[in-house]
Write a protein that holds these residues in place. Structure first.
Motif, PDB file in Angstrom:
ATOM      1  N   ARG A 151      48.594  41.953  46.956  1.00  0.00           N
ATOM      2  CA  ARG A 151      48.032  42.957  48.125  1.00  0.00           C
ATOM      3  C   ARG A 151      47.003  42.917  48.479  1.00  0.00           C
ATOM      4  NH1 ARG A 151      48.903  49.574  47.189  1.00  0.00           N
ATOM      5  NH2 ARG A 151      47.708  49.972  49.335  1.00  0.00           N
ATOM      6  N   GLN A 152      46.276  42.902  49.564  1.00  0.00           N
ATOM      7  CA  GLN A 152      45.097  42.835  50.224  1.00  0.00           C
ATOM      8  C   GLN A 152      44.300  43.922  49.925  1.00  0.00           C
ATOM      9  OE1 GLN A 152      44.212  40.019  51.770  1.00  0.00           O
ATOM     10  NE2 GLN A 152      46.305  39.168  51.343  1.00  0.00           N
ATOM     11  N   TYR A 153      42.907  43.775  49.478  1.00  0.00           N
ATOM     12  CA  TYR A 153      42.179  45.023  49.248  1.00  0.00           C
ATOM     13  C   TYR A 153      40.617  44.590  49.708  1.00  0.00           C
ATOM     14  CZ  TYR A 153      45.358  46.416  45.326  1.00  0.00           C
ATOM     15  OH  TYR A 153      46.446  46.671  44.750  1.00  0.00           O
ATOM     16  N   THR A 154      40.117  45.704  50.137  1.00  0.00           N
ATOM     17  CA  THR A 154      38.666  45.435  50.709  1.00  0.00           C
ATOM     18  C   THR A 154      37.443  45.649  49.632  1.00  0.00           C
ATOM     19  OG1 THR A 154      39.389  46.343  52.691  1.00  0.00           O
ATOM     20  CG2 THR A 154      37.008  46.359  52.270  1.00  0.00           C
ATOM     21  N   ILE A 155      36.707  44.534  49.500  1.00  0.00           N
ATOM     22  CA  ILE A 155      35.567  44.820  48.411  1.00  0.00           C
ATOM     23  C   ILE A 155      34.352  45.821  49.066  1.00  0.00           C
ATOM     24  CG2 ILE A 155      33.817  43.482  47.113  1.00  0.00           C
ATOM     25  CD1 ILE A 155      35.428  41.017  47.436  1.00  0.00           C
ATOM     26  N   VAL A 156      34.461  46.778  48.094  1.00  0.00           N
ATOM     27  CA  VAL A 156      33.296  48.037  48.711  1.00  0.00           C
ATOM     28  C   VAL A 156      32.469  48.091  47.379  1.00  0.00           C
ATOM     29  CG1 VAL A 156      35.093  49.140  49.938  1.00  0.00           C
ATOM     30  CG2 VAL A 156      34.615  49.697  47.476  1.00  0.00           C
ATOM     31  N   GLY A 157      32.430  47.291  46.492  1.00  0.00           N
ATOM     32  CA  GLY A 157      31.192  47.310  45.559  1.00  0.00           C
ATOM     33  C   GLY A 157      31.227  46.301  44.499  1.00  0.00           C
ATOM     34  N   ILE A 158      30.135  45.734  44.212  1.00  0.00           N
ATOM     35  CA  ILE A 158      29.885  44.655  43.583  1.00  0.00           C
ATOM     36  C   ILE A 158      29.248  45.292  42.105  1.00  0.00           C
ATOM     37  CG2 ILE A 158      28.605  42.540  43.042  1.00  0.00           C
ATOM     38  CD1 ILE A 158      30.505  42.389  45.271  1.00  0.00           C
ATOM     39  N   VAL A 159      29.674  44.773  40.979  1.00  0.00           N
ATOM     40  CA  VAL A 159      29.302  45.528  39.868  1.00  0.00           C
ATOM     41  C   VAL A 159      28.636  44.199  38.704  1.00  0.00           C
ATOM     42  CG1 VAL A 159      31.108  47.012  40.070  1.00  0.00           C
ATOM     43  CG2 VAL A 159      31.602  44.947  38.529  1.00  0.00           C
ATOM     44  N   ASP A 160      28.193  44.524  37.784  1.00  0.00           N
ATOM     45  CA  ASP A 160      27.428  43.435  36.871  1.00  0.00           C
ATOM     46  C   ASP A 160      28.740  42.890  36.111  1.00  0.00           C
ATOM     47  OD1 ASP A 160      24.990  44.647  37.478  1.00  0.00           O
ATOM     48  OD2 ASP A 160      24.892  46.077  35.810  1.00  0.00           O
ATOM     49  N   LYS A 161      28.338  41.580  35.891  1.00  0.00           N
ATOM     50  CA  LYS A 161      29.404  40.927  34.906  1.00  0.00           C
ATOM     51  C   LYS A 161      29.722  41.315  33.765  1.00  0.00           C
ATOM     52  CE  LYS A 161      28.915  36.270  37.400  1.00  0.00           C
ATOM     53  NZ  LYS A 161      30.117  36.442  38.131  1.00  0.00           N
ATOM     54  N   GLY A 162      30.813  41.589  33.365  1.00  0.00           N
ATOM     55  CA  GLY A 162      31.338  41.955  32.048  1.00  0.00           C
ATOM     56  C   GLY A 162      31.733  40.859  30.882  1.00  0.00           C
ATOM     57  N   PRO A 163      32.264  41.192  30.170  1.00  0.00           N
ATOM     58  CA  PRO A 163      32.861  40.494  28.989  1.00  0.00           C
ATOM     59  C   PRO A 163      33.937  39.497  29.524  1.00  0.00           C
ATOM     60  CG  PRO A 163      33.591  42.668  28.382  1.00  0.00           C
ATOM     61  CD  PRO A 163      32.620  42.929  29.715  1.00  0.00           C
ATOM     62  N   GLN A 164      34.708  39.996  30.419  1.00  0.00           N
ATOM     63  CA  GLN A 164      35.688  39.143  31.056  1.00  0.00           C
ATOM     64  C   GLN A 164      35.741  39.400  32.415  1.00  0.00           C
ATOM     65  OE1 GLN A 164      38.993  41.993  29.036  1.00  0.00           O
ATOM     66  NE2 GLN A 164      39.694  40.144  29.912  1.00  0.00           N
ATOM     67  N   PRO A 165      36.397  38.592  33.367  1.00  0.00           N
ATOM     68  CA  PRO A 165      36.414  38.853  34.839  1.00  0.00           C
ATOM     69  C   PRO A 165      37.232  39.966  35.100  1.00  0.00           C
ATOM     70  CG  PRO A 165      36.895  36.519  34.469  1.00  0.00           C
ATOM     71  CD  PRO A 165      36.641  37.200  33.117  1.00  0.00           C
ATOM     72  N   ALA A 166      36.820  41.021  35.783  1.00  0.00           N
ATOM     73  CA  ALA A 166      37.693  42.302  35.956  1.00  0.00           C
ATOM     74  C   ALA A 166      37.399  42.584  37.501  1.00  0.00           C
ATOM     75  CB  ALA A 166      37.060  43.325  35.261  1.00  0.00           C
ATOM     76  N   VAL A 167      38.573  43.428  37.951  1.00  0.00           N
ATOM     77  CA  VAL A 167      38.742  43.813  39.370  1.00  0.00           C
ATOM     78  C   VAL A 167      39.049  45.485  38.955  1.00  0.00           C
ATOM     79  CG1 VAL A 167      40.207  44.097  41.317  1.00  0.00           C
ATOM     80  CG2 VAL A 167      39.876  41.986  40.417  1.00  0.00           C
ATOM     81  N   PHE A 168      38.176  46.368  39.504  1.00  0.00           N
ATOM     82  CA  PHE A 168      38.049  47.656  39.341  1.00  0.00           C
ATOM     83  C   PHE A 168      38.729  48.352  40.283  1.00  0.00           C
ATOM     84  CE2 PHE A 168      34.909  46.232  36.391  1.00  0.00           C
ATOM     85  CZ  PHE A 168      35.020  46.923  35.330  1.00  0.00           C
ATOM     86  N   PHE A 169      39.696  49.122  40.199  1.00  0.00           N
ATOM     87  CA  PHE A 169      40.544  49.934  41.289  1.00  0.00           C
ATOM     88  C   PHE A 169      40.206  51.473  41.012  1.00  0.00           C
ATOM     89  CE2 PHE A 169      43.081  46.049  40.138  1.00  0.00           C
ATOM     90  CZ  PHE A 169      43.503  45.624  41.220  1.00  0.00           C
ATOM     91  N   THR A 170      40.625  52.124  42.100  1.00  0.00           N
ATOM     92  CA  THR A 170      40.540  53.532  41.684  1.00  0.00           C
ATOM     93  C   THR A 170      41.295  53.893  40.695  1.00  0.00           C
ATOM     94  OG1 THR A 170      42.203  54.276  43.385  1.00  0.00           O
ATOM     95  CG2 THR A 170      40.207  53.819  44.289  1.00  0.00           C
ATOM     96  N   ASP A 171      41.017  55.118  40.032  1.00  0.00           N
ATOM     97  CA  ASP A 171      41.808  55.445  39.012  1.00  0.00           C
ATOM     98  C   ASP A 171      43.264  55.777  39.366  1.00  0.00           C
ATOM     99  OD1 ASP A 171      39.252  55.385  37.642  1.00  0.00           O
ATOM    100  OD2 ASP A 171      39.369  57.612  37.063  1.00  0.00           O
TER     101      ASP A 171
END
Length: 744
Positions: A151-171
């Motif tokens: 699925r295509q998503y639009t990047i609206v936020g850049i977050v700090d790097k965490g313990p593993q690569p992650a994609v944050f979606f709406t809840d």
């Protein structure tokens, strides 16, 4: 006898240099590897990462318990819905596969701060097609692959790097992609939470929060790998050290028969002679072991990056590895010299002159018994493995001891094989060749001592490397498709083949990795590797013969989520199958297929992280690294042994060189004769090494034949050629250097 031993060490120090260095190196290695092992085992686990910024975590039960026996669950259970509803102030976390740029996970936006991450730039995702990531450009529309598909998503936020690569979606989108709740994070007191939760879930605090980290399983594998590497290296280091000490002292005893005979003639008893040889070995060992132990910590810091997990960077301060290495060094010396001491005690007072001219008995009865006994034990062990557990022969730990036994047997029998192996050289026409061949045959013990390091170097290298390649081939063959299919599709990411891709592969048969639990003896719960496949009905099961479940019977098992079930046995899997059990595709739960068997005309839609080709078999990097460490140890020890043996033999050859010179031989002829003789010894070592390799690899090939059928054997000829050339050059160079010493 102690005084005589000290005097002998002062006068014959050249004879003991090799033993000293071998024991010092062995003690240093043992101390260093012991420190690496202690550091790996005793170092604390990594602190919590995924939930480092929250004090209390509620997680689902992770263990299956049956009649008091327990095992970790393969399929995660979610936190009970009633518990989620009872804690409205908890942060709900869902962790599921999500591929963007690289393998990673998807999580709800509300879980961002659980690891201390913050929004670096941009804004919070607000709609189902918006995400925040730790790498990318704001405003880019990018594909993200989840279990449902692309699925295509639009990047609206850049977050700090965490313990593993992650994609944050709406809840809401995270809940739609993964309905299961994997954890609840709270800022309440732990005691209050435990009272509320009861036995419905786990309450994790402190270091226990690390149980949910993504690196928990890799960290455990890294620790196990370190133990494997250290175990393999220590075993071979001890074996080669004993071999070097035994070979050196056996040769030294053969050189000193006149000395021992003189001691016997002056009243020394066999026991006193034996104790003197032991005292010599022990004095050398104590000094060498002390020197090695002192170098152990420094060597341990050098070896730590090769043996310990990457997050461990400091060697422990434990002292038991040094004490163990010190005691082991002395034990290795005494064990290696035992045969030589017994042989020295058997020298009779009247033997000196007769045996100084020619060796009347090359092999004592005990050496024959030991040689054939070790050979028989190795062959019987191979036969037992071939009969009882042929599939287990693919484990490097199973054939490495057999290779060591075969090399030890050849080393013990080498003196008796010198004359048969040099018999064809009697046809040489050149005087140099005839004299060299006759000298090699007449001094069989000396020739065998020179051949021994070559035997160890080439025999272990050829056997271990060829056997390793053979077992890798066997594993690939054992992983052959369980059904006939023109082509296979496998994922290029760890998540598996997404459901959208599955629907786009008409006529495909899928296999999904899972686990099935069986109860053995009513007290032991065993987690078995299984596969959920589309060609087995959901009410049926296929098993390997070792489960002892006849066709048509009901198998009472527990599935990956811990649910009990009874399935009818409809087929038996072949020996050596990659999975012990096959169940229906409906038993896969949340796992995705790892392979699809498809028609030849199938086309893979773009973007799904899948490719045509066989599934890659994970290699055991620990065993491979351990094998390389072993070869490095072998090369160091045998180089030392070869040089030391040639230097020890040099004084004995001075008289022979003078006699040849008096008979009219030119210096060049004498040099060529000496080099030819050492080349004969190197060739004998190479022939014995080839015999060991043929026995070891041939036995392994016959064992695997029952599991895989005929396999191609790949011999590392270039490396063996380099080792042979290097060993030969070293032997020739050392011989030439010894010939430059002043004549006596």
């Amino acid at each position: 006898m102690i005084a005589i031993a000290l005097a002998t060490l002062r006068l014959r120090w050249v004879s003991f240099v090799g033993t000293f260095v071998a024991l010092a190196l062995g003690s240093a290695l043992m101390a260093a590897l012991g420190l690496v092992l202690d550091t790996t085992v005793s170092s604390p686990a990594r602190p919590p990462q995924r939930y480092s910024a929250v004090p209390v975590i509620i997680a689902p039960t992770q263990t299956l318990t049956v009649r008091g026996a327990s095992a970790p669950l393969a399929e995660p259970r979610g936190v009970p819905a009633d518990l989620v509803a009872a804690l409205p102030d908890a942060v709900v976390d869902r962790v599921f596969p999500a591929y963007y740029l690289r393998d990673g996970v998807g999580r709800p936006w509300s879980a961002l701060g659980l690891a201390g991450q913050k929004l670096h730039s941009g804004r919070v995702p607000a709609t189902v097609d918006e995400i925040a990531v730790d790498e990318g450009r704001l405003g880019d529309v990018v594909p993200v692959v989840t279990a449902d598909g692309i699925r295509q998503y639009t990047i609206v936020g850049i977050v700090d790097k965490g313990p593993q690569p992650a994609v944050f979606f709406t809840d809401a989108q995270a809940a739609a992609l993964s309905p299961r709740v994997d954890a609840l994070a709270l800022n309440r007191p732990a005691a209050e939470v435990r009272q509320l939760v009861g036995d419905r879930a786990l309450v994790l605090t402190g270091q226990d929060r690390a149980r949910l980290d993504a690196n928990r399983a890799p960290d455990a594998r890294a620790r196990n790998n370190a133990a494997t590497i250290v175990g393999i290296a220590l075993g071979f280091a001890a074996f080669v050290a004993i071999f070097v000490v035994a070979s050196t002292f056996a040769f030294a005893v053969a050189q000193r028969r006149s000395e021992f005979a003189l001691l016997r003639a002056t009243g020394a008893t066999p026991g006193q002679v034996r104790r003197m040889v032991y005292a010599e070995a022990l004095l050398v060992a104590l000094v060498a072991a002390a020197a090695g132990v002192l170098a152990g910590p420094t060597l341990g810091r050098v070896l730590l990056p090769f043996g310990a997990p990457p997050w461990i960077t400091t060697v422990s301060g434990a002292v038991w590895p040094q004490w163990t290495a010190f005691g082991t060094g002395a034990a290795v010396a005494l064990l290696g010299v035992s045969a030589a001491a017994w042989r020295a005690s058997r020298v009779r007072p009247g033997e000196a002159m007769r045996e100084s001219v020619v060796e009347s008995r090359i092999m004592p009865p005990t050496r024959w018994v030991l040689g054939f006994g070790v050979l028989a034990f190795a062959l019987v062990t191979m036969a037992i493995t071939a009969i009882d557990n042929p599939a287990g022969a693919t484990n490097r730990k199973s054939y490495m001891p057999i290779v060591m036994l075969l090399v030890a047997a050849c080393g013990l029998l080498a003196p008796a094989l010198v004359r048969p192996l040099t018999a064809p050289l009697a046809r040489l026409r050149s005087a140099t060749g005839q004299v060299a061949a006759a000298s090699a045959r007449a001094s069989a013990r000396r020739t065998a001592a020179i051949a021994a390091p070559v035997l160890v170097t080439l025999g272990l290298a050829a056997s271990l490397l060829t056997a390793s390649a053979l077992t890798d081939t066997a594993k690939s063959t054992m992983d052959k498709p369980p059904i006939a299919a023109p082509a296979t599709v496998v994922p290029t990411s760890a998540a598996g083949l997404d459901r959208e891709l599955q629907r786009a592969l008409p006529g495909a048969q899928f296999s999904t990795p899972t686990s099935v639990y069986t109860l053995e003896g009513e007290t032991v719960l065993i987690r078995r590797d299984a596969a959920a496949v589309t060609w087995v009905p959901d009410d049926a099961i296929m098993v390997t013969p070792d489960l002892d479940l006849p066709l048509g019977t009901l198998a009472h098992v527990w599935l990956a989520d811990g649910s009990p079930i009874s399935l009818r046995v409809i087929g038996l899997l072949p020996m050596g199958a990659p999975a012990d059990i096959l169940v229906g595709a409906g038993r896969a739960f949340s796992a995705l297929p790892s392979v699809a068997y498809v028609p030849a005309t199938t086309r893979i839609p773009p973007g799904h992280n899948a490719r045509f080709g066989p599934a890659s078999t994970p290699s055991n990097d620990a065993s491979r690294t351990g094998l390389l460490v072993v070869l490095a140890i072998i090369l160091g020890y045998t180089t030392l042994s070869l040089v030391n043996t040639l230097l020890m033999a040099a004084p004995d050859r001075a008289g022979e060189r003078r006699s040849l010179h008096l008979l009219g031989a030119l210096p060049g002829q004498i040099h060529r004769m000496a080099i030819t003789e050492v080349l004969i010894a190197v060739a004998i070592g190479a022939v014995l090494a080839a015999g060991c390799a043929v026995l070891a690899v041939g036995g392994l090939w016959l064992t695997l034949l029952r599991v895989t059928g005929p396999l191609a054997i790949t011999v590392p000829w270039p490396l063996l050629a380099v080792l042979t050339a290097g060993t030969t050059a070293l032997a020739v160079l050392t011989t030439r250097c010894s010939l430059l010493s002043p004549r006596r």
